[in-house]
Design an enzyme around this catalytic site. Sequence first.
Site, PDB file in Angstrom:
ATOM      1  N   ASP A  76       0.829  -1.202   0.000  1.00  0.00           N
ATOM      2  CA  ASP A  76       0.000   0.000   0.000  1.00  0.00           C
ATOM      3  C   ASP A  76       0.866   1.256   0.000  1.00  0.00           C
ATOM      4  OD1 ASP A  76       0.903  -0.664   2.548  1.00  0.00           O
ATOM      5  OD2 ASP A  76      -0.910   0.036   3.563  1.00  0.00           O
ATOM      6  N   THR A 146      -5.075  17.256  32.955  1.00  0.00           N
ATOM      7  CA  THR A 146      -4.703  15.928  32.460  1.00  0.00           C
ATOM      8  C   THR A 146      -5.238  15.657  31.064  1.00  0.00           C
ATOM      9  OG1 THR A 146      -4.585  15.070  34.709  1.00  0.00           O
ATOM     10  CG2 THR A 146      -4.829  13.455  32.944  1.00  0.00           C
TER      11      THR A 146
END
Length: 209
Positions: A76, A146
């Site tokens: 590919d 976070t």
Amino acid sequence: MMTLCDIGNTTYHFLQDDNEFKISVNDNISNIINQIYYISVNDKAEKKLLKKYPNSINIKSFFNFKTSYSSTMGFDRVVACANKNNNIIVDCGSAITVDIMKNNTHLGGFIMPGIEAIKNIYPNISEKLSFDFETNLNLDKIPLNTNDAINYALLQMIILPIKNIQEQYNLEIIFTGETSKYIINHFENTKYEKHLIFDSMKSAIRKNI
């Protein structure tokens, strides 16, 4: 009339006339009405296609590709690069492949986990690291929570190696693949080619049939 098929690690990606669709390699393949021309990086899925449609044609021999890369290079990637001259080709799928084409020759490249694969790393480390994926994060600012911290790291893990290669070779980047949309705006001198691999397949078929 013809149907093109890019057989990947997780899906059959079809282009039938103007109808583009994907089928999981674990699902049944049906309703293909035209002659199938295909490329494959998945031997098991290729055998499954040929069992259902035995007259399908693998067009691997249609490509004459100049590279110093080993024979392990996924086909590919070969097809994505085949008609490019001076470009960096970035294909964002289940993996992200980055290849350098210079003067019609493949100089090499590298492979990173795709965005979905990287996203899955954090919850596996800790339940506290589950997060909401953000695509419009300002990467010029250090994160202060976070959720932003994870998104910042995730995006930079992908963006920085590609930027380093672009600075080294000073070439236009051609992006393809669905998840390119999450990172392309962080680069300059780029363009997006949705059907890069299918267009390359069509070109090879026209030259050989």
